[in-house]
Design a protein around this motif. Structure first.
Motif, PDB file in Angstrom:
ATOM      1  N   ARG A  57       2.161   1.799  -3.573  1.00  0.00           N
ATOM      2  CA  ARG A  57       1.358   2.279  -4.398  1.00  0.00           C
ATOM      3  C   ARG A  57       0.850   3.761  -4.076  1.00  0.00           C
ATOM      4  O   ARG A  57       0.930   4.576  -5.052  1.00  0.00           O
ATOM      5  CB  ARG A  57      -0.053   1.707  -4.365  1.00  0.00           C
ATOM      6  N   LEU A  58       1.080   4.391  -2.672  1.00  0.00           N
ATOM      7  CA  LEU A  58       0.921   5.494  -2.423  1.00  0.00           C
ATOM      8  C   LEU A  58       1.900   6.253  -2.868  1.00  0.00           C
ATOM      9  O   LEU A  58       1.713   7.388  -3.589  1.00  0.00           O
ATOM     10  CB  LEU A  58       0.739   5.510  -0.911  1.00  0.00           C
ATOM     11  N   VAL A 116      -5.779   8.733  -0.269  1.00  0.00           N
ATOM     12  CA  VAL A 116      -4.978   7.816  -0.958  1.00  0.00           C
ATOM     13  C   VAL A 116      -4.336   6.752  -0.013  1.00  0.00           C
ATOM     14  O   VAL A 116      -4.845   5.537  -0.303  1.00  0.00           O
ATOM     15  CB  VAL A 116      -3.876   8.301  -1.661  1.00  0.00           C
ATOM     16  N   LEU A 117      -3.944   7.199   1.103  1.00  0.00           N
ATOM     17  CA  LEU A 117      -3.205   6.058   1.816  1.00  0.00           C
ATOM     18  C   LEU A 117      -4.454   5.066   2.569  1.00  0.00           C
ATOM     19  O   LEU A 117      -4.292   3.752   2.427  1.00  0.00           O
ATOM     20  CB  LEU A 117      -2.685   6.832   3.210  1.00  0.00           C
ATOM     21  N   LYS A 140      -7.040  -2.035   0.373  1.00  0.00           N
ATOM     22  CA  LYS A 140      -7.118  -2.963  -1.006  1.00  0.00           C
ATOM     23  C   LYS A 140      -7.002  -4.295  -0.695  1.00  0.00           C
ATOM     24  O   LYS A 140      -7.328  -5.204  -1.481  1.00  0.00           O
ATOM     25  CB  LYS A 140      -6.112  -2.204  -2.055  1.00  0.00           C
ATOM     26  N   THR A 141      -5.906  -4.604   0.040  1.00  0.00           N
ATOM     27  CA  THR A 141      -5.722  -6.276   0.527  1.00  0.00           C
ATOM     28  C   THR A 141      -5.866  -6.456   1.832  1.00  0.00           C
ATOM     29  O   THR A 141      -5.606  -5.713   2.730  1.00  0.00           O
ATOM     30  CB  THR A 141      -4.242  -6.722  -0.026  1.00  0.00           C
ATOM     31  N   GLU A 165      -5.572   2.777  -0.150  1.00  0.00           N
ATOM     32  CA  GLU A 165      -4.504   1.776  -0.613  1.00  0.00           C
ATOM     33  C   GLU A 165      -4.515   0.726   0.507  1.00  0.00           C
ATOM     34  O   GLU A 165      -4.278  -0.481   0.157  1.00  0.00           O
ATOM     35  CB  GLU A 165      -3.230   2.552  -0.946  1.00  0.00           C
ATOM     36  N   LEU A 166      -4.459   1.119   1.959  1.00  0.00           N
ATOM     37  CA  LEU A 166      -4.226   0.422   2.897  1.00  0.00           C
ATOM     38  C   LEU A 166      -5.573  -0.622   2.954  1.00  0.00           C
ATOM     39  O   LEU A 166      -5.533  -1.998   3.393  1.00  0.00           O
ATOM     40  CB  LEU A 166      -4.383   0.936   4.076  1.00  0.00           C
ATOM     41  N   SER A 195      -2.769  -5.746   3.919  1.00  0.00           N
ATOM     42  CA  SER A 195      -2.350  -4.253   4.146  1.00  0.00           C
ATOM     43  C   SER A 195      -3.397  -3.858   5.267  1.00  0.00           C
ATOM     44  O   SER A 195      -3.043  -3.176   6.028  1.00  0.00           O
ATOM     45  CB  SER A 195      -2.559  -3.319   3.064  1.00  0.00           C
ATOM     46  N   ALA A 246       0.767  -1.182   0.213  1.00  0.00           N
ATOM     47  CA  ALA A 246       0.140   0.118  -0.126  1.00  0.00           C
ATOM     48  C   ALA A 246       0.819   1.157   0.014  1.00  0.00           C
ATOM     49  O   ALA A 246       0.586   2.153  -0.766  1.00  0.00           O
ATOM     50  CB  ALA A 246      -1.041  -0.131   1.212  1.00  0.00           C
ATOM     51  N   PHE A 247       1.936   1.296   0.805  1.00  0.00           N
ATOM     52  CA  PHE A 247       2.666   2.451   0.736  1.00  0.00           C
ATOM     53  C   PHE A 247       3.647   2.618  -0.544  1.00  0.00           C
ATOM     54  O   PHE A 247       3.584   3.960  -0.765  1.00  0.00           O
ATOM     55  CB  PHE A 247       3.746   2.355   2.032  1.00  0.00           C
TER      56      PHE A 247
END
Lengths: 359, 359
Positions: free
Chosen positions: A280-281, B256-257, B263-264, B260-261, B267, A277-278
């Motif tokens: 992708r950020l 955004v963080l 998403k999986t 993204e966190l 994470s 995730a980091f």
């Protein structure tokens, strides 16, 4: 705007930036791998350029080398740069190749002030554009926006803001393909404060005009990152400060996050598990992916790469230049400026006098 | 500046902000719990105020209630607000209590333009200050900085920038206790661009002056978040845009963080383990902890709270007001302005004319 063979020819100031040919040429090679229609004219120290080209055979076959000893330093003032580098420097020659029709666009990672001064002198401004602008590509929650002016000129009257709107919309069309890009005027949310008359007047003109853009109205600084509009229009002082402040804030937040994540074993493990995730950020906010300040309002395409970027970053600036060529940026701006409304004031009054005269 | 009993008396516009007494009074109660020397004069609808006070017995014993029916709306223009609310509104009465010596400071979460217009009318500006400023507290990597002007006025000549430097330094002294706060002038890193003459001229004046501050020189937008200086000086348009853009960028990055966190699964687990770090990041950037726009340059302390904040946020604005009273903000500014240098130009020329005359 391409050649008969469909090629897009980019003139590169190989000596520009903190690293010169060592970044510029690998950057060009990355761009070429993605866009085989590119060809390059490389201006600078032939020995250093050829040394790089020997390691980049694909680029070598698509490039011509044009030697010059003169390079503009990153800290040369614009007037110094012109005195020293007129008709001789790699920066000047790259721009001049556009003027001569030998290249479709010039890209330099050299110093911004010198590049703009030379570009104005060599290419001249488009009719109706009193002052060129520099546009930045800004990552947002929705994708990307264009923000201009980033500091080519300070202060703007209503006509200049309208010109920035037209030019930014033309660039948005080239970059994003939108027929009617959304355009917002950057303003502050305080009523009845003197000094924003130019912004209000520009808003009135844009609301009435028939232009290839969708005028959204005023936006505030908080709206830029949200991606509320495709094109954010302001004058150069506030535009530059907005961009630099956003960069500083991004750096600050990631620094604080890194510090806090490193404080306990638990959060270190958490950070490890969430590392995707980091990553992708980081990618989504990566300034290298958004590198390329486009000079707007000139009779030719000139793109400024960040001076400290790496080859990946430089390749982004080359790709932006190619997009501008492929989508006829200059023609779009010329056509747009013919449709642009003007305020009813005569002459070139300073903003303060204009504001006073309109009450 | 305190009473004989050592009390600090704060006049509150109880009707200001999105939530009125429901946030203002609990906010005052939080501030009082931390600073028992506070006393409050509460201006607004007595029925609504008393209903809140019944739930806040400690605050009740330290407060007096002053009824008025008139409240300024968040979207009233300054001129409307004055027409409608002069001598009658909760906002006006809170400021007037400072003027009459019945309170040491006024705090309002009401609309900024109206509050500034009334504060100027009631309290007048300090000698030597042609235009008041609004200062924000900005969280940085090193702690906190002060940034001004946030939009009280647009555009500034060299004298006004120097005044902002003096006033910001006085506030830094009150807030941080530094004897010689570091002061930087916000500028853009482009040489030889017209329009920044006022900034350069102010830099020259600050370099030569003997003032209770340490002049650092020019800074750029990227330096604000680094905490390079304690006080960042600019004019209101760029200052407002810097603040709003930083807020927007912070929101963008955290959004955004979060995305993204989520998403999986991996994470998500990582985020859970690192939740302490995320909580501390949030605390360090929490706008509520840095709430309180201080009006500088008036004969009295007026603090603007964010209109949409909660009780914790409002309590921060009250605490800032108390700090300004306790450390004699107004006296410091009066003394500082007596030492402030002026440029050698006569009269009140607009910036453009001034710039032209200095070449």
């Amino acid at each position: 705007m391409r050649t008969d063979a469909g090629d897009i020819i980019i003139a590169l100031d190989a000596m520009g930036g903190d690293h010169g040919p060592a970044v510029v040429l690998p950057g060009a090679a990355i761009a070429l791998a993605k866009r085989p229609e590119l060809r390059f004219k490389l201006f600078g120290d032939a020995a250093r350029i050829n040394a790089e080209l020997d390691r980049l055979p694909d680029l070598k076959t698509r490039s011509s080398v044009h030697h010059t000893d003169v390079a503009i330093a990153m800290d040369d003032k614009p007037s110094q740069a012109i005195r020293r580098g007129r008709k001789t420097s790699s920066m000047w020659l790259a721009i001049d190749a556009v003027k001569q029709g030998e290249a479709h666009a010039a890209v330099s990672a050299g110093n911004t002030g010198a590049l703009m001064a030379m570009a104005k002198l060599v290419l001249n401004t488009i009719e109706g554009v009193s002052r060129p602008a520099i546009a930045a590509i800004w990552p947002t929650l929705k994708g990307r926006s264009i923000v201009l002016d980033m500091g080519a000129t300070v202060g703007a009257d209503a006509d200049q803001l309208v010109a920035n709107a037209v030019m930014g919309a033309a660039m948005a069309r080239c970059l994003f393909g939108f027929r009617q890009p959304g355009v917002g005027l950057l303003n502050i949310g305080v009523e009845e404060v003197k000094g924003v008359e130019a912004v209000r007047e520009a808003g009135g003109l844009l609301r009435e005009a028939e232009l290839p853009l969708r005028y959204h109205g005023f936006i505030e600084g908080t709206d830029i990152g949200k991606g509320v509009v495709d094109v954010v229009v302001t004058e150069g002082f506030s535009g530059n400060i907005a961009l630099k402040t956003a960069e500083g804030t991004a750096h600050q937040i990631t620094a604080v996050l890194r510090e806090e994540l490193g404080k306990t074993l638990l959060s270190k493990i958490g950070a490890l598990l969430a590392s995707g995730a980091f990553r992708r950020l980081k990618q989504r906010l990566d300034p290298r992916a958004h590198n390329g300040g486009v000079f707007l309002g000139l009779n030719g395409v000139v793109v400024k790469s960040h001076g400290g970027t790496d080859a990946d970053g430089f390749s982004s600036a080359v790709a932006v230049a190619a997009d501008m060529v492929e989508n006829d940026l200059v023609d779009r701006i010329i056509k747009g400026m013919k449709l642009a409304p003007h305020d009813h004031h005569e002459g070139d009054q300073p903003d303060a006098a204009r504001a006073a005269s309109t009450g």
